[in-house]
Design an enzyme around this catalytic site. Structure first.
Site, PDB file in Angstrom:
ATOM      1  CE1 TYR A   1      -3.284   2.848   0.533  1.00 52.42           C
ATOM      2  CE2 TYR A   1      -4.256   1.463   2.199  1.00 52.42           C
ATOM      3  CZ  TYR A   1      -4.318   2.571   1.403  1.00 52.42           C
ATOM      4  OH  TYR A   1      -5.413   3.397   1.467  1.00 52.42           O
ATOM      5  CB  CYS A   2       1.008   4.289   0.072  1.00 54.95           C
ATOM      6  SG  CYS A   2       1.532   6.020  -0.092  1.00 54.95           S
ATOM      7  CB  ILE A   3       5.856   4.490   0.809  1.00 56.37           C
ATOM      8  CG1 ILE A   3       7.374   4.442   0.677  1.00 56.37           C
ATOM      9  CG2 ILE A   3       5.410   4.117   2.206  1.00 56.37           C
ATOM     10  CD1 ILE A   3       8.103   5.363   1.644  1.00 56.37           C
TER      11      ILE A   3
END
Length: 597
Positions: free
Chosen positions: A330-332
């Site tokens: 998720y994301c980074i």
């Protein structure tokens, strides 16, 4: 209120009590501000060279074409003078009414007095004219690079938003009406809120978006049952209890972003992605990252990969007895998962059967809304900040994200809390949003320089852990979910990253809404739909134009995709095993504030 009423003993007593509170709160305010440890000043504004370039360009244009500049100025002056005369004429006519108002609707000016009261209407219309004049002047500057132009547009907008009349007591009718109606009590409560926020943030003014006292982790938020089954200095590994009698053989690991905490996926039962996944018959593990302090100064991306990703994959395989896992980033954490997949390919390791990416960027050739913060002046300031403190303190990251939506996340909440004296709402999402984490010094610099600025992973490759990693080496089946109005990971940038992957099995889903709401979108809400199109060879605009739109959440579609890659059904697994005894119930200890961990 008459003079006689104002001088009653009850009113005098109330006034004296309020004055005493002001004095006490003023002392607390001074004390809180004296403890402030400010961020590096470079992080408060761009290099002045940017404004100097813009001014030089503006005046050069004036010298080349003075008629255009005079025309622009006279247009602005004419509008202002005409507006003043209209207001004067309305008052001279003996009517307490505003002149005709053709300004566009703006929810900041929803109080009817902004339209009907001459004083407030005059201020609003003049503010709108000033904002339009600034925007027009910036738009006509054409001798800056696209990157510098974008920065100038951003910071000029920040100035415009900051100077809105709603942000000042004397020109905010809502605040003035509330102060009169409560005999000043709203202002006292507002000052109490301000002081409490500054005390809670070590002298920094960060407006609270949610009532902190309304939520207790593991009790009324983050309540899906599970156990911490492994812990090291970087993470706790949580195995969630099964919700079905049988589960798919291949387990699933979710790697959430370490910029925030994992329980965004487990706020409450009705919108918990974690709970939903267990109900679909998957054995689910979730990593809960440590909130680092200054002792993590030298932790880098390689440590997150080695002690986080690779260790979690190893332990999950050992607990479940499986040779492979499915993974979510998720994301980074999705950005880093893609680097892990490249590393595993080079090592000949097939531990990951499939990978899913939630709002993840892997190609940073376009910096989007973060362009203002990803230039050398700001990154140099961050390097100086983390060199001094060992971490990028959570409030700096929170402040940066908030300024991308300043009216919604800074000025609007500040007006309600400090001017109107309202208590922040008991809103779980905003509570999570304010529960930030620090970032290790070395990791921050590596991420910002190597990925965000230099785009090494997608371009020439990034040297890490003794090898060169490249986006094209991501060749396992992948499913990527991006969000249509995401201002953190723009969907077109996520799509470009998907195109750069080497997998022959790629699925791209575009959800409606933004970075959080587009992901935390349970099927029961029937709120946001999603787009699909199997042809990832198309440019992003064409992909969307030719995509099929489906009503409702993307979760069931992804659940079917994942089930096909998760093996046969086996008896459900309880958390842990003989070599991984449960250490503590979910949500674990790393997610708690330092004082409660």
């Amino acid at each position: 209120m008459t003079t006689k009423e104002a001088s009653t003993p009850e009113n005098l007593e109330r006034l004296n009590a309020n004055l005493a509170k002001v004095e006490e709160l003023s002392q607390r305010l001074v004390s809180a501000l004296s403890n402030r440890k400010a961020a590096n000043p470079t992080l408060n504004a761009p290099d002045q060279e940017m404004f100097a370039k813009a001014a030089t360009t503006y005046w050069t244009r004036m010298m080349q074409n003075p008629a255009h500049l005079f025309e622009t100025q006279l247009e602005y002056w004419g509008q202002s003078v005409k507006h003043f005369l209209e207001a004067q004429q309305a008052i001279a006519a003996g009517k307490l009414q505003a002149p005709e108002d053709h300004t566009p609707d703006d929810r900041r000016f929803s109080n009817p007095l902004w339209k009907t009261h001459p004083y407030f209407n005059f201020i609003k219309q003049q503010y709108m004219m000033n904002a339009q004049a600034i925007e027009k002047a910036v738009a006509e500057i054409d001798d800056l690079s696209p990157r510098e132009k974008k920065r100038l547009e951003y910071f000029s907008r920040q100035i415009i938003d900051m100077l809105a009349p709603t942000n000042f007591l004397s020109t905010n009718p809502d605040a003035l009406e509330r102060a009169v109606a409560t005999e000043g009590e709203s202002l006292i409560k507002g000052l109490e809120n301000l002081v409490a926020d500054i005390e809670a943030n070590s002298g920094e003014m960060l407006v609270r978006l949610a009532d902190d006292s309304a939520f207790r982790l593991g009790e009324n938020i983050a309540t899906t049952p599970g156990q911490v089954v492994y812990r090291n200095r970087m993470m706790e590994l949580i195995q969630f209890s099964p919700a079905t009698e049988q589960v798919h053989a291949i387990p699933l690991i979710i790697f959430p972003p370490w910029i925030n905490k994992f329980y965004i996926m487990d706020l409450k039962p009705e919108n918990s992605l974690i709970k939903w996944i267990t109900e679909q018959g998957f054995t689910l593990f979730v990593v809960s990252w440590v909130n680092p302090d200054e002792t993590y100064r030298d932790v880098g991306l390689d440590d997150y990969i080695n002690e986080g990703y690779l260790t979690a994959i190893r332990e999950v395989k050992a607990i479940t007895g499986q040779k492979q896992v499915n993974a979510v980033g998720y994301c980074i954490a999705g950005t880093t998962l893609s680097m892990v997949l490249s590393l595993l390919k080079q090592r000949g390791d097939t531990s990951v059967k499939s990978a899913t990416f939630f709002t993840a960027l892997t190609d940073f050739s376009e910096q989007g809304e973060f362009t203002p913060f990803l230039q050398d002046d700001f990154i140099d300031g961050i390097e100086a900040e983390v060199a001094e403190n060992g971490v990028l303190r959570s409030f700096i990251m929170a402040r940066t994200f908030s300024f991308l939506r300043s009216n919604d996340l800074i000025y609007g909440p500040a007006i309600k809390s400090y001017m109107l004296g309202e208590a922040p709402p008991a809103f779980d999402l905003l509570y999570w949003n304010g529960d930030g984490t620090n970032l290790p010094a070395r990791m921050v610099v590596e991420y910002l320089r190597w990925l965000c600025q230099q785009n090494r992973f997608a371009d020439g490759g990034i040297d890490l852990m003794g090898t060169r990693l490249h986006l094209s080496e991501v060749d396992v089946p992948v499913c990527l979910i991006a969000c249509e109005t995401d201002h953190i990971a723009a969907w077109k940038d996520s799509y470009r990253g998907a195109q750069g992957m080497g997998s022959d099995d790629r699925t791209f889903i575009l959800s409606q809404s933004g970075h959080i709401a587009g992901i935390i979108n349970p099927p029961t809400k029937k709120k946001y739909g999603h787009y699909t199109n199997p042809d990832l060879s198309l440019p992003s605009d064409d992909w969307k134009a030719q995509a099929d739109f489906q009503e409702g959440s993307w979760w069931p579609r992804w659940g079917k995709w994942l089930a096909k890659r998760s093996g046969k059904m086996v008896d459900a697994r309880e958390p842990g095993d003989s070599t991984h005894p449960p250490l503590c119930p979910s949500p674990g200890t790393y997610v708690l504030p330092p004082s409660k961990a």
